[in-house]
Design an enzyme around this catalytic site. Structure first.
Site, short mmCIF file in Angstrom:
data_model
loop_
_atom_site.label_atom_id
_atom_site.label_comp_id
_atom_site.label_asym_id
_atom_site.label_seq_id
_atom_site.Cartn_x
_atom_site.Cartn_y
_atom_site.Cartn_z
CD GLU A 1 -3.11 -0.31 0.12
OE1 GLU A 1 -3.21 0.06 -1.07
OE2 GLU A 1 -3.66 -1.31 0.57
CG ASP B 1 0.39 2.95 -6.58
OD1 ASP B 1 0.59 3.79 -5.68
OD2 ASP B 1 -0.69 2.89 -7.22
CB SER C 1 -25.02 6.83 -13.01
OG SER C 1 -25.01 5.92 -11.92
N GLY D 1 -16.53 5.44 -2.77
CA GLY D 1 -15.69 6.03 -1.74
C GLY D 1 -15.26 5.03 -0.68
CG LEU E 1 -13.75 -1.85 -2.01
CD1 LEU E 1 -15.00 -2.70 -1.84
CD2 LEU E 1 -12.52 -2.66 -1.59
CB SER E 2 -10.62 0.79 -7.49
OG SER E 2 -9.40 0.96 -6.87
CB SER F 1 -12.79 6.75 -9.51
OG SER F 1 -11.76 6.48 -8.62
CD GLU G 1 -8.50 8.76 -10.02
OE1 GLU G 1 -9.05 7.88 -10.69
OE2 GLU G 1 -8.67 8.88 -8.80
CG ASP H 1 -6.45 2.06 -7.34
OD1 ASP H 1 -5.73 1.25 -6.71
OD2 ASP H 1 -6.88 3.11 -6.84
C1 GLA Z 1 -5.21 4.72 -4.07
C2 GLA Z 1 -4.48 5.06 -5.34
C3 GLA Z 1 -3.47 3.96 -5.72
C4 GLA Z 1 -2.58 3.61 -4.53
C5 GLA Z 1 -3.42 3.39 -3.27
C6 GLA Z 1 -2.56 3.21 -2.04
O1 GLA Z 1 -6.03 3.61 -4.27
O2 GLA Z 1 -5.38 5.24 -6.41
O3 GLA Z 1 -2.70 4.39 -6.82
O4 GLA Z 1 -1.61 4.59 -4.32
O5 GLA Z 1 -4.30 4.46 -3.02
O6 GLA Z 1 -1.83 2.04 -2.12
#
Ligand code: GLA
Length: 388
Positions: free
Chosen positions: A33, A36, A67, A124, A127-128, A130, A163, A175
């Site tokens: 975490e 990246d 949506s 939010g 879990l990505s 976006s 982004e 992500d």
């Molecule tokens: C968010 C960012 C990722 C990564 C994580 C932390 O999800 O979009 O690129 O940096 O935080 O690991």
């Protein structure tokens, strides 16, 4: 879901002739975490939760987004002649940002399109949602406009670019990469400095991956994230005056310890220590998983949490409560915060026969302590984004 999307498409845009359907997952990061954007390793996997899309080209220059999760916003209309971020576009700034990024990279669209989406990734939550939407849009554009030159890695990079530059979050590549490149029952061991990656089968024998959503999202997430990133950039340039490295990911712990005093500010030093040690932990964790040593994997997850809590300071009270509760339960192999932080979710590895107790007892204790319910998802690892 497909039928509902097509029905909605028909209702909004007259008919559903020639409409194509797509899916793009969310992701959970198992370990690695905030590494990246520091040239380190990450180990995420794609979920079966995700975003579905229905899309078709138009004959004019307009782009329409709708949506089914946000019906009250209606159809959001933008134009290819004005590729700018507007507040009133709301969530559609994510897909529209990808249209902008395609143009920036030389892929200008010769006509607009209509797009209807529905998703089941909690917003939010870390879990990505976006990245899922960005890569979904990338897959749609590549398919509708026949842009064969773009690989899935390119679509991940374009998503990240949009982004960073259209939506103002300076995120790394994890992500979008996980969403684009996911593989059923595998996690992705990605070296973010080269984008070399390997799939590692996630075989947990008698355990499951459980995500717990704290259902809190503290404000200023993006600015705190960008600030952490800046602290690491500054720490790197201080280190570069004493040791030859390109990224913090180039350092092992020993070399870091030797040179760390080049970083003058103690807070910056802690941030860099996290980045270095977390990268090493990730490499060790993947080796442990491959060797079938789940216990070791879990210990490394726990250490990751402690480092994110104390050195990187991206956890928060609610998340620490969830992790502490998990650590105290028999049958929990490992538990940590996942994603960008400041709220969102934890990821835990839990023995099959302890899963019910896990959700029940943590659910109850969390509600007593925090005042609202947590949400639990038992993870199935799915494939990356694709046309259905
Ligand atoms: C968010 C960012 C990722 C990564 C994580 C932390 O999800 O979009 O690129 O940096 O935080 O690991």
């Amino acid at each position: 879901m497909k039928e509902k999307l097509l029905e909605k498409f028909k209702e909004l845009f007259g008919n559903a002739d020639g409409v194509s359907l797509y899916f793009s997952p969310g992701r959970v990061n198992l370990i690695g975490e905030h590494t990246d954007y520091n040239g380190g390793h990450v180990f995420p996997c794609a979920l079966t939760l995700g975003t579905y899309g229905a899309a078709r080209k138009r004959n004019d220059r307009l782009v329409h987004f709708y949506s089914m999760n946000l019906d009250h916003l209606g159809v959001i209309e933008a134009s290819l002649d004005e590729l700018v971020n507007k507040k009133e576009y709301n969530w559609a700034n994510y897909p529209f940002g990808v249209v902008w990024a395609f143009a920036e990279k030389g892929y200008t669209l010769d006509c607009g399109f209509d797009m209807v989406i529905w998703g089941n990734i909690p917003n939010g939550s870390g879990l990505s949602s976006s990245a899922s939407l960005e890569v979904l849009t990338g897959v749609i554009l590549k398919d509708l406009y026949g842009i064969d030159a773009l690989s899935m890695t390119d679509l991940a990079l374009i998503g990240q670019y949009s982004e960073n530059n259209f939506n103002g979050c300076n995120c790394g590549i994890m992500d979008q990469f996980a969403v684009a490149m996911g593989k059923k029952d595998h996690a992705i061991f990605l070296d973010t400095s080269t984008l070399n990656y390997e799939y590692a089968p996630v075989v947990l024998e008698d355990a499951k991956i459980v995500i717990t959503n704290s259902k809190v999202k503290h404000s200023l997430v993006d600015s705190a994230y960008n600030q952490r990133r800046q602290e690491c950039t500054d720490a790197l340039s201080e280190l570069q005056s004493v040791v030859e490295i390109k990224t913090l990911g180039d350092l092992d712990e020993e070399t870091f310890e030797k040179h760390k005093d080049a970083i003058k500010d103690p807070i910056r030093q802690k941030r860099a220590r996290h980045a270095v040690k977390e990268n090493q932990r990730t490499i060790q964790a993947v080796a442990a998983l491959r060797a079938g040593d789940i216990t070791r994997f879990g210990q490394l997850m726990n250490q990751s949490h402690i480092s994110l809590r104390d050195d990187y300071e991206v956890s928060c009270e609610e998340i620490d409560i969830l992790v502490d509760l998990a650590w105290a339960l028999p049958g929990v192999i490992g538990s940590r915060i996942t994603g960008g932080g400041f709220g969102g979710c934890t990821v835990s590895i839990v023995k099959n026969d302890a899963v019910d107790t896990f959700t029940e007892s943590i659910g109850q204790a969390y509600k007593e302590k925090v005042g609202h319910e947590a949400e639990f998802y038992i993870v199935d690892i799915g494939d990356g984004a694709k046309r259905l």
